[in-house]
Motif scaffolding. Structure first.
Motif, PDB file in Angstrom:
ATOM      1  N   LYS A  13       0.839  -1.204   0.000  1.00  0.00           N
ATOM      2  CA  LYS A  13       0.000   0.000   0.000  1.00  0.00           C
ATOM      3  C   LYS A  13       0.871   1.249   0.000  1.00  0.00           C
ATOM      4  CE  LYS A  13      -4.117   1.861   0.224  1.00  0.00           C
ATOM      5  NZ  LYS A  13      -5.111   1.627  -0.850  1.00  0.00           N
ATOM      6  N   ILE A  14       1.929   1.221   0.810  1.00  0.00           N
ATOM      7  CA  ILE A  14       2.869   2.329   0.937  1.00  0.00           C
ATOM      8  C   ILE A  14       4.266   1.795   0.665  1.00  0.00           C
ATOM      9  CG2 ILE A  14       3.969   3.917   2.578  1.00  0.00           C
ATOM     10  CD1 ILE A  14       1.308   4.056   4.065  1.00  0.00           C
ATOM     11  N   ALA A  38       1.966  -2.967   4.108  1.00  0.00           N
ATOM     12  CA  ALA A  38       0.883  -3.678   3.422  1.00  0.00           C
ATOM     13  C   ALA A  38      -0.458  -2.994   3.649  1.00  0.00           C
ATOM     14  CB  ALA A  38       0.817  -5.120   3.894  1.00  0.00           C
ATOM     15  N   ASP A  39      -1.417  -3.295   2.787  1.00  0.00           N
ATOM     16  CA  ASP A  39      -2.773  -2.785   2.933  1.00  0.00           C
ATOM     17  C   ASP A  39      -3.350  -3.243   4.273  1.00  0.00           C
ATOM     18  OD1 ASP A  39      -5.112  -1.485   2.206  1.00  0.00           O
ATOM     19  OD2 ASP A  39      -5.907  -3.206   1.102  1.00  0.00           O
ATOM     20  N   ASN A  40      -3.931  -2.308   5.025  1.00  0.00           N
ATOM     21  CA  ASN A  40      -4.562  -2.553   6.321  1.00  0.00           C
ATOM     22  C   ASN A  40      -3.578  -2.911   7.433  1.00  0.00           C
ATOM     23  OD1 ASN A  40      -7.118  -2.050   5.253  1.00  0.00           O
ATOM     24  ND2 ASN A  40      -7.459  -4.196   4.751  1.00  0.00           N
ATOM     25  N   VAL A  67       2.227   5.518  -3.040  1.00  0.00           N
ATOM     26  CA  VAL A  67       0.980   5.002  -2.487  1.00  0.00           C
ATOM     27  C   VAL A  67       0.246   4.287  -3.617  1.00  0.00           C
ATOM     28  CG1 VAL A  67      -1.267   5.586  -1.510  1.00  0.00           C
ATOM     29  CG2 VAL A  67       0.781   6.735  -0.669  1.00  0.00           C
ATOM     30  N   ASP A  68      -0.027   3.010  -3.419  1.00  0.00           N
ATOM     31  CA  ASP A  68      -0.655   2.192  -4.465  1.00  0.00           C
ATOM     32  C   ASP A  68       0.118   2.269  -5.781  1.00  0.00           C
ATOM     33  OD1 ASP A  68      -2.771   1.124  -2.969  1.00  0.00           O
ATOM     34  OD2 ASP A  68      -3.972   2.927  -3.248  1.00  0.00           O
ATOM     35  N   GLY A  69       1.444   2.348  -5.672  1.00  0.00           N
ATOM     36  CA  GLY A  69       2.291   2.356  -6.856  1.00  0.00           C
ATOM     37  C   GLY A  69       2.460   3.698  -7.523  1.00  0.00           C
ATOM     38  N   PRO A 120     -10.442   7.820   4.103  1.00  0.00           N
ATOM     39  CA  PRO A 120      -9.113   7.660   3.514  1.00  0.00           C
ATOM     40  C   PRO A 120      -8.671   6.208   3.611  1.00  0.00           C
ATOM     41  CG  PRO A 120      -8.906   8.494   5.737  1.00  0.00           C
ATOM     42  CD  PRO A 120     -10.377   8.423   5.448  1.00  0.00           C
ATOM     43  N   ALA A 121      -7.904   5.766   2.654  1.00  0.00           N
ATOM     44  CA  ALA A 121      -7.357   4.413   2.708  1.00  0.00           C
ATOM     45  C   ALA A 121      -6.228   4.323   3.725  1.00  0.00           C
ATOM     46  CB  ALA A 121      -6.854   3.996   1.328  1.00  0.00           C
ATOM     47  N   ILE A 122      -5.605   5.472   4.014  1.00  0.00           N
ATOM     48  CA  ILE A 122      -4.421   5.510   4.878  1.00  0.00           C
ATOM     49  C   ILE A 122      -4.621   6.568   5.953  1.00  0.00           C
ATOM     50  CG2 ILE A 122      -1.955   6.083   4.949  1.00  0.00           C
ATOM     51  CD1 ILE A 122      -1.838   5.111   1.999  1.00  0.00           C
TER      52      ILE A 122
END
Length: 264
Positions: free
Chosen positions: A4-5, A32-34, A67-69, A154-156
């Motif tokens: 994710k980051i 990683a995500d979450n 963030v997400d590539g 927000p995702a983050i």
């Protein structure tokens, strides 16, 4: 799976008077995500600079933040930032503060009310939804700031010592409430702290930074069960992890001196 980051060989230098201060040197990290990651280290190790780069508030001099590539080029709605100072609007109620970002984003009134009510409940402030910030304790104001960050989805979440100014008891309670909210409303979290116990209690992984220049010194995985509780905090497993992180943070100079002696 892509992280994710990602920080790739990030460096950042500041000019201070006639000197140049290297805040970060060749920092690489994947989250990683979450995942819930805490960052701890001595003063001047670049913790806040790292967070500000991910938030888009600072630009790296070397390397890049992703963030997400996609390379971070400035602030964005995918990243909610929470600082030690609550930065609430004093003329708005708890509900008004939590709804504010949604209103700016053009979310319809009924949907704003629904989402604000949900996240106010998540942080335990439903009874205070129509109260102004001046009537809230410091811990309650910070919970309002967390609800406001969550509400815009927000995702983050990037959190820079959000509990640092609070008393010990309030701090512990907010740690528990933050983890409870994270269990219910998963996000990727990067949480900066000076408190070793806090770093271990909250995290999936603890990143230990070293200073002069700022860099990653150690990475400690935290394999403690969820939901976390007082029993977890008092367990031998927690104590062992806490001691490892403590030694990594506060005995870096001892290790450097021993290494220098061995190689001299």
């Amino acid at each position: 799976m892509n992280p994710k980051i990602a920080l790739e060989n990030v460096g950042k230098t500041f000019s201070l008077a006639r000197e140049r201060f290297v805040a970060l040197d060749d920092v690489s990290l994947e989250i990683a995500d979450n995942e819930f990651v805490t960052v701890v280290g001595p003063s001047g190790c670049g913790k806040s600079t790292l967070l500000n780069i991910l938030a888009g508030l600072e630009e790296p001099d070397e390397g890049r933040a992703l963030v997400d590539g996609a390379e971070v080029s400035g602030p964005g709605p995918d990243r909610g930032v929470i600082f030690q100072q609550y930065a609430l609007f004093p003329w708005l109620t708890v509900r008004g503060n939590v709804e504010f970002g949604l209103k700016i984003a053009g979310v319809p009134r009924d949907e704003r009310r629904r989402r604000a009510a949900h996240f106010i409940d998540v942080v335990g402030l439903s009874e205070f939804a129509d109260v102004l910030p001046k009537a809230l304790s410091g811990g309650m104001r910070q919970r309002c700031a967390i609800a406001r960050a969550y509400a815009v989805n927000p995702a983050i979440l990037l959190m820079d010592e959000p509990f640092g100014a609070l008393d010990a008891l309030t701090r512990v309670k907010l740690q528990e409430q933050l983890l409870s909210a994270w269990d219910r409303e998963r996000r990727t979290v990067l949480f900066i702290t000076h408190d070793v116990d806090e770093a271990v209690y909250l995290a999936d992984r603890v990143i230990v930074m070293a200073s002069r220049p700022g860099r990653i010194y150690d990475v400690v995985g935290v394999d403690l069960p969820h939901p976390r509780s007082e029993e977890v905090r008092l367990s031998p497993e927690f104590t062992a992890l806490r001691n490892r992180v403590w030694n990594s943070v506060y005995h870096q100079d001892d290790e450097r001196a021993a290494t220098a002696e061995r190689t001299s």
